[in-house]
Design an enzyme around this catalytic site. Structure first.
Site, PDB file in Angstrom:
ATOM      1  N   GLY A  78       0.735  -1.381   0.112  1.00 33.50           N
ATOM      2  CA  GLY A  78       0.055  -0.171  -0.042  1.00 33.50           C
ATOM      3  C   GLY A  78       0.835   1.270   0.117  1.00 33.50           C
ATOM      4  O   GLY A  78       0.363   2.211   0.446  1.00 33.50           O
ATOM      5  N   HIS A 129       0.319   1.431 -13.190  1.00 30.10           N
ATOM      6  CA  HIS A 129       1.037  -0.058 -13.627  1.00 30.10           C
ATOM      7  C   HIS A 129       2.382   0.322 -13.838  1.00 30.10           C
ATOM      8  O   HIS A 129       3.084   1.333 -14.366  1.00 30.10           O
ATOM      9  CB  HIS A 129       0.483  -0.352 -14.877  1.00 30.10           C
ATOM     10  CG  HIS A 129       1.296  -1.752 -15.455  1.00 30.10           C
ATOM     11  ND1 HIS A 129       0.992  -2.854 -14.928  1.00 30.10           N
ATOM     12  CD2 HIS A 129       2.129  -1.996 -16.290  1.00 30.10           C
ATOM     13  CE1 HIS A 129       1.347  -3.769 -15.610  1.00 30.10           C
ATOM     14  NE2 HIS A 129       2.495  -3.383 -16.608  1.00 30.10           N
TER      15      HIS A 129
HETATM   16  C1  GRF Z   1       3.225  -0.895  -7.760  1.00 29.94           C
HETATM   17  O1  GRF Z   1       4.370  -1.308  -8.413  1.00 29.94           O
HETATM   18  C2  GRF Z   1       2.101  -0.743  -8.856  1.00 29.94           C
HETATM   19  O2  GRF Z   1       2.460   0.081  -9.763  1.00 29.94           O
HETATM   20  C3  GRF Z   1       1.502  -2.076  -8.944  1.00 29.94           C
HETATM   21  O3  GRF Z   1       1.664  -2.920  -7.929  1.00 29.94           O
HETATM   22  C4  GRF Z   1       2.904  -2.300  -6.984  1.00 29.94           C
HETATM   23  C5  GRF Z   1       1.791  -1.919  -5.752  1.00 29.94           C
HETATM   24  O4  GRF Z   1       2.826  -1.223  -4.664  1.00 29.94           O
HETATM   25  N1  GRF Z   1       0.282  -1.938  -9.608  1.00 29.94           N
HETATM   26  P1  GRF Z   1       2.183  -0.577  -3.380  1.00 29.94           P
HETATM   27  O5  GRF Z   1       1.266  -1.771  -2.816  1.00 29.94           O
HETATM   28  O6  GRF Z   1       1.548   0.666  -3.926  1.00 29.94           O
HETATM   29  O7  GRF Z   1       3.382  -0.517  -2.506  1.00 29.94           O
END
Ligand code: GRF
Length: 197
Positions: free
Chosen positions: A12, A117
């Site tokens: 998160g 993404h």
């Molecule tokens: C990020 O790299 C985002 O781009 C991808 O999943 C990851 C999530 O990381 N969709 P976090 O949970 O926000 O630290």
């Protein structure tokens, strides 16, 4: 007031960046928006503690408790719709939410469902983006904020950040630099979208 509902499955850190930016930049006053809830499909998602420590309502909806993808998405939409009304529209923010959403769910929130993404879309949709970018010999990669459509990791692009691939990079070192950029572009793209809602 617009209600932002953030969906997570793990750390998160993007959600935390959005919450911190919303506070720092006074979105309640400047964008007429607040982070209303954080929903996770995993009870152990680390981001849930950050959210509740910041006074945000958290909900857990375990996808394994539902017989089908459609049933889970319907239950998820029911929770989200608690924060949705004509005077208080909801913006649904996917932040590391590791679920493929059904077309019905996606069309229900069309235009107000966003994702981040970790690649320069349309390159490298799907998983293992940093390793794939390195394997392909890319000199740059990055991150993309986009509106969600029925096709996985596609949809109109709202923001991108470009990150160089450096000699000696591993998927982890590259991923960490990309993530730092995600934390900058995601809140800003959301703020812009809120102005249009
Ligand atoms: C990020 O790299 C985002 O781009 C991808 O999943 C990851 C999530 O990381 N969709 P976090 O949970 O926000 O630290």
């Amino acid at each position: 007031m617009k209600n932002i509902v953030i969906l997570i499955s793990g750390t998160g850190s993007n959600m935390a960046a959005i919450v911190k930016t919303a506070q720092r930049e006074k979105w309640a006053v400047n964008c007429g928006a607040r982070v209303a809830a954080v929903i996770s499909n995993k009870a152990e998602a680390r981001g849930l503690k950050f959210a509740s420590d910041h006074g945000i309502v958290t909900e857990v909806l375990d996808h394994k408790a539902y017989p089908s993808r459609e049933a889970f998405d319907a239950a998820l939409a029911q929770v989200i719709d608690r924060y949705d009304s004509p005077s208080q529209p909801v913006l649904v923010v996917l932040a590391g939410f590791m679920r493929i959403l059904t077309p019905g769910f996606v069309s229900r929130y069309a235009g107000r469902l966003v994702n981040i993404h970790p690649s320069l879309l349309p390159a490298f949709a799907g998983l293992h983006t940093h390793q794939r970018a390195m394997d392909a010999g890319c000199q740059v990669t990055g991150a993309t904020v986009h509106l969600v459509t029925a096709e996985l990791d596609h949809g109109p692009i709202l923001a991108q950040a470009v990150v160089p691939v450096l000699p000696g990079d591993t998927a982890d070192t590259l991923g960490a630099r990309v993530l730092a950029q995600e934390h900058l572009i995601y809140p800003q793209a959301i703020a812009k979208l809120l102005q249009r809602m």
